[in-house]
Design a protein around this motif. Structure first.
Motif, short mmCIF file in Angstrom:
data_model
loop_
_atom_site.label_atom_id
_atom_site.label_comp_id
_atom_site.label_asym_id
_atom_site.label_seq_id
_atom_site.Cartn_x
_atom_site.Cartn_y
_atom_site.Cartn_z
N ASP A 1 0.87 -1.19 0.00
CA ASP A 1 0.00 0.00 0.00
C ASP A 1 0.89 1.23 0.00
OD1 ASP A 1 -2.51 1.41 2.27
OD2 ASP A 1 -2.10 1.75 0.14
N ARG A 2 1.41 1.59 -1.16
CA ARG A 2 2.35 2.71 -1.23
C ARG A 2 1.69 4.04 -0.86
NH1 ARG A 2 6.96 1.13 -4.01
NH2 ARG A 2 7.20 -1.11 -3.58
N THR B 1 -5.42 -5.25 -2.51
CA THR B 1 -6.15 -6.26 -3.25
C THR B 1 -6.11 -7.60 -2.52
OG1 THR B 1 -4.20 -6.83 -4.54
CG2 THR B 1 -5.64 -5.11 -5.44
N GLU B 2 -6.95 -8.52 -2.97
CA GLU B 2 -7.06 -9.81 -2.29
C GLU B 2 -5.78 -10.63 -2.39
OE1 GLU B 2 -10.48 -12.01 -3.44
OE2 GLU B 2 -9.79 -13.88 -2.50
N ARG C 1 -14.39 -11.41 6.32
CA ARG C 1 -14.68 -10.47 7.39
C ARG C 1 -14.26 -9.05 7.06
NH1 ARG C 1 -12.94 -13.70 12.96
NH2 ARG C 1 -14.31 -15.51 12.66
N TYR C 2 -13.16 -8.90 6.31
CA TYR C 2 -12.61 -7.56 6.10
C TYR C 2 -12.66 -7.13 4.64
CZ TYR C 2 -10.81 -8.40 10.77
OH TYR C 2 -10.70 -8.69 12.11
N LYS C 3 -13.42 -7.83 3.84
CA LYS C 3 -13.51 -7.48 2.42
C LYS C 3 -14.57 -6.40 2.21
CE LYS C 3 -13.75 -9.74 -2.10
NZ LYS C 3 -13.94 -11.03 -2.83
N LEU C 4 -14.23 -5.41 1.36
CA LEU C 4 -15.14 -4.31 1.03
C LEU C 4 -15.98 -4.69 -0.18
CD1 LEU C 4 -12.65 -1.34 1.53
CD2 LEU C 4 -14.25 -2.30 3.18
N LEU D 1 -11.75 -4.99 -2.60
CA LEU D 1 -10.53 -4.75 -1.83
C LEU D 1 -10.69 -5.22 -0.39
CD1 LEU D 1 -9.68 -1.18 -3.18
CD2 LEU D 1 -8.76 -3.37 -3.96
N VAL D 2 -9.58 -5.42 0.28
CA VAL D 2 -9.57 -5.89 1.67
C VAL D 2 -9.00 -4.78 2.54
CG1 VAL D 2 -8.77 -7.65 3.27
CG2 VAL D 2 -9.25 -8.26 0.91
N GLN D 3 -9.74 -4.41 3.59
CA GLN D 3 -9.32 -3.33 4.48
C GLN D 3 -8.41 -3.92 5.56
OE1 GLN D 3 -12.52 -1.13 6.17
NE2 GLN D 3 -11.25 0.61 6.73
#
Length: 926
Positions: free
Chosen positions: A44-45, A52-53, A78-81, A85-87
């Motif tokens: 995550d620059r 991404t997954e 649980r954390y997928k938007l 994308l995954v938070q």
């Protein structure tokens, strides 16, 4: 054990996925103090908080926590938007809240202690399996844990607990280890385990299981294909197993496959497999029990599964009872067939298979099966990789080695794909699956053999290629024979006896038997060989002769009735007379056997009367020259004589005389060379020349008798008295502090006090008491046993000598005092100075001390340069030459007085004492 635990723990895994995955991650993060957020920031620059997954999966794999597919899918869910994308920020905050909130931390470590019924059953089965292993391997369980418990608190850390189990070979899988740790965390500290309770429960696990096992039914649930072991390998998709720890089961179902695997391990580790079984079979019956058979395979460090052991037992077990007898003898013979075949001496045409790299391949590699079409596609893919790497001019192997710190030749699948992506060589899914099938060969799907991959596709650099081509250039190199240069010998012997003396000397020095080199040419033992064969045999014996020498041999040993033939037996008999004489048994014992000469001249002219007269004139001239110049010529010759042979070459001899301004004419030089030349090499014996040209220096004593200080002994040797000899030995023993009894008792084990005369002399030699032959004979005469003349009473000798230390019998007479031994002086009465000589010596030393102090002269270093043995003594002439060198001339009377005062035993000058007294005279007038 693994099958039972897997079947019993299926419901536990499902429960963990739904309820406990985050709690276990929190425990792992807290235990290892992991900063989870740092694994996601690289993906995550822009620091948006989501990735991404696939990147989320990659970050999870880097945490080094073993996930199943269901666990990964549950975390992503649980954390997928909504946008796919995954938070990860919310996920990291959830894992790190225990570091900020103590209540959350307590909640994390209290939850694992709650067990359901299935978990309890799994723990009990696990402990039962541990107990069986302990009984089989005879392990003391508690002692390894106590090594880490220094304070005897019955608790150790989780890492120490896992390390001990791994060391003992009892470490279960991660999910079962977590259950075991949860069971024995009982003091509120989530990092400590009660090992004492664990050891007690393992010993009493049967009692604990009595109430649990009742009513348990077999779990009919089948093994899921996504579990840790993969049974079906056909059509295997390796991409789907990237982020899971999958292991491959062995496709070994026959006895031949098991034996090949064991043979590979035996060849690779060079094991003598039969030696391990002999310790369990003292009567050599060739039979052992079933448990012993499995235990020995474990001791030999041969990895075999329970399935493979059962295959071996089905073939080699001779009865059907539990823990029955196994025929290990036949098993060892089948395994050793890889080296040789039993009874091969009875079958000359039998062939043993050659050991090569394919022999150990079953023990080293576990290749996945590929179809013929897949093999063709893989070869094309590797050629493309090879061409691409050659075009890019890069080397892949150094990059792979950066991840392989232990130099094992393997890296993880994730690392392998990352490097391919780094060089833009990432293939499509089909090609990637082929690559992984080919280079995943370690019975798991998480390690790739990059070494084999680089060996196929990587290009050697230019330096390696040049080195290889240079080494290949010598592959068929044929070393040429040494060609010796021609050399013509022109030695001319004076006569036949001169030649035979030379040959006798050669074979005496080289200890050769010439007959051994000539006998093979005479097949019929006629005693004759050809001239060519004689010369060839002498050359083989490394006896090189000139034509004149060889012709002289032919004249004396040539056959008169056969042309070009030689009587070699007569020739060798005459040469071998240097060792013995032929037919010596027929000679009368009283008849003297002549000793054959080995001295030869070879062209040296005999000494004439004229030469002797000229040499005598030279001796007188040189004697007067040395006396006038006070010259010690020996030190000049020693500068050329580095090896101490007491000889120099004629050129060096003449050059040394020219150095001291003593010039010889050619006639004089030739005469001296003839007189003093050595017989073997023609060098000049300069020591004999000096002794003949320098007479002893005589000093007149007060009584008118002359005492020699150079060249001869000071006085005639008187007959040695027993009391004087014994006194000399006492002095030597007292100075060296020798214990005579310790030397003699080693040769008298019965302590009789007697020993043979030869051993008596050997003990004296070990004590380094130097006695000449006359002294030894006198000492033996003093202590010889009258009844047995070849034995010596060494006990009486020790008693007489050790009087210098003590006296025997002091224990019986305590008032007796041993006499004090005083070392006598060795000063000769004739060396004592008179009153006039002492006054003259005092005046001489005053003058020398004043001059030495005024000119700051150091005499001692010059004396030490001439004292090669560091004894503190030099010759009298050398002392006078050093004084003349420093311009301190002495008259004959002054020289006589100084030599008389500082003489050592009348033959040497004690320069150490002279220097000490001279220093006192330097400060005499202050």
């Amino acid at each position: 054990m693994a099958t039972a635990l897997v079947s019993a723990g299926q419901s536990i895994i499902g429960t963990y996925v739904q309820q406990d995955i985050e709690t276990r991650l929190q425990q792992e993060v807290y235990k290892k103090q992991i900063r989870v957020r740092e694994f996601f920031t690289d993906f995550d620059r822009l620091r948006k908080g989501w990735v991404t997954e696939d990147k989320f999966r990659s970050a999870l794999s880097m945490i080094n926590f073993h996930f199943t597919r269901d666990e990964i899918e549950e975390i992503i869910r649980r954390y997928k938007l909504n946008d796919g994308l995954v938070q990860y920020t919310t996920f990291c905050n959830k894992l790190e809240e225990q570091f900020l909130n103590n209540e959350a931390k307590a909640q994390v470590f209290q939850a694992p202690q709650i067990f359901n019924k299935e978990e309890e059953e799994t723990v009990m089965r696990l402990m039962l399996a541990i107990k069986r292993k302990i009984a089989t391997k005879r392990i003391f369980l508690k002692q390894p844990f106590q090594d880490f418990d220094r304070t005897a608190c019955s608790h150790i850390t989780i890492d120490q607990f896992s390390r001990v189990l791994n060391q003992l070979g009892l470490l279960p899988k991660d999910q079962y280890l977590q259950l075991l740790i949860r069971q024995y965390i009982d003091n509120g500290n989530p990092k400590e385990v009660n090992y004492v309770k664990f050891c007690d429960d393992v010993d009493n696990v049967q009692e604990m299981l009595s109430g649990v096992i009742t009513g348990i039914k077999h779990n009919p649930k089948e093994v899921h294909p996504d579990d840790d072991f993969i049974e079906d390998k056909e059509g295997l998709d390796l991409i789907s197993t990237l982020f899971t720890s999958k292991k491959l089961t062995d496709n070994i179902n026959t006895l031949e496959q098991v034996l090949k695997k064991i043979q590979g391990d035996v060849v690779m580790k060079r094991i003598r497999i039969r030696e391990f079984y002999k310790d369990f079979d003292p009567l050599r019956k060739g039979l052992i029990t079933e448990s012993q058979f499995a235990r020995i395979l474990h001791l030999q460090n041969i990895p075999v599964t329970e399935k493979e052991i059962s295959i071996l037992l089905n073939h080699y077990k001779i009865d059907k009872i539990p823990n029955g007898q196994v025929d290990y003898n036949q098993f060892c013979e089948d395994v050793d067939k890889i080296f040789t075949i039993k009874g091969i001496d009875k079958s000359p045409q039998a062939q043993v298979p050659q050991i090569d790299d394919t022999t150990t391949l079953p023990a080293r590699r576990r290749y996945l099966q590929m179809t013929e079409q897949e093999a063709i596609q893989l070869d094309e893919l590797l050629m493309k990789y090879k061409q691409a790497i050659q075009n890019k001019r890069v080397l892949l192997k150094p990059v792979f080695e950066d991840f392989d710190k232990t130099k094992q030749g393997y890296i993880t699948t994730n690392q392998f794909l990352r490097i391919l992506n780094q060089f833009n060589l990432f293939p499509d899914p089909v090609s990637l699956n082929l690559l992984l099938k080919r280079f995943v060969d370690k019975a798991n799907l998480n390690e790739v053999n990059y070494y084999d991959f680089c060996r196929i596709v990587d290009q050697s650099d230019e330096g390696v290629a040049i080195s290889k081509s240079h080494a290949d250039a010598f592959k068929n190199y044929v070393k040429s024979d040494n060609v010796s240069q021609a050399f013509i010998r022109n030695d001319q012997p004076n006569d036949f006896e001169d030649l035979m003396a030379k040959l006798r000397r050669i074979i005496k020095e080289q200890r050769q038997r010439i007959a051994e080199f000539l006998r093979d040419f005479d097949k019929l033992r006629s005693g004759t060989i050809t001239v060519t064969q004689l010369r060839k045999g002498l050359s083989m014996a490394k006896i090189l002769l000139s034509d004149a020498e060889f012709q002289l041999i032919l004249q004396n040993f040539g056959c008169k009735d056969k042309a070009n033939f030689v009587y070699w037996k007569d020739f060798t008999d005459q040469v071998d007379q240097v060792f013995t004489t032929k037919n010596l048994e027929k000679v009368s014992p009283s008849e003297e056997v002549p000793m054959m000469s080995t001295q030869y001249n070879y062209g040296r002219v005999s000494i004439t009367e004229r030469d002797r007269q000229v040499a005598e004139v030279v001796q007188k001239k040189f004697q007067y020259f040395c006396k006038a110049t006070r010259l010690d010529i020996k030190q000049f010759f020693q500068d050329w004589d580095k090896l101490g042979r007491n000889k120099v070459s004629p050129k060096q001899f003449r050059q040394t005389l020219a150095t001291v301004n003593f010039i010889l004419t050619d006639e004089e030089f030739q005469a001296v060379v003839k007189i003093y030349a050595a017989e073997d090499d023609g060098d000049i014996r300069y020591v004999q020349f000096i002794n003949d040209t320098q007479p002893p220096l005589e000093i007149q004593t007060e009584s008118g008798a002359s005492q020699a200080y150079v060249g001869v002994k000071p006085k005639e040797k008187e007959k040695l008295q027993p009391s004087v000899l014994l006194e000399q030995i006492k002095v030597a023993v007292k100075i060296k502090r020798l214990r005579l009894g310790d030397y003699f008792k080693d040769f008298d084990p019965l302590r009789k006090g007697l020993m043979p005369t030869n051993k008596f002399r050997g003990v004296l030699s070990q004590m380094k008491i130097d006695l000449d032959q006359e002294s030894l004979d006198l000492l033996e005469t003093m202590y010889v046993v009258p009844e047995d003349p070849i034995r010596v009473n060494y006990a009486k000798f020790i008693e007489d000598v050790e009087i210098v230390f003590t006296k025997s019998g002091l224990d019986k007479d305590p008032l007796m005092k041993p006499p004090v031994h005083v070392i006598p002086t060795f000063l000769d009465p004739r060396d004592a100075l008179t009153t006039e000589e002492e006054e003259a010596l005092h005046a001489i030393m005053l003058r020398l001390g004043e001059v030495v102090k005024k000119h700051r002269i150091l005499l001692k270093p010059h004396f030490q340069d001439k004292d090669k043995t560091k004894s503190g003594k030099i010759t009298f002439t050398r002392f006078r030459s050093i004084m003349d060198f420093h311009k301190l001339p002495l008259t004959d009377d002054q020289f006589r007085v100084i030599c008389k005062r500082f003489a050592y035993q009348g033959i040497e000058f004690n320069y150490v004492e002279f220097d000490e007294i001279l220093k006192k005279y330097e400060n005499f007038n202050q």
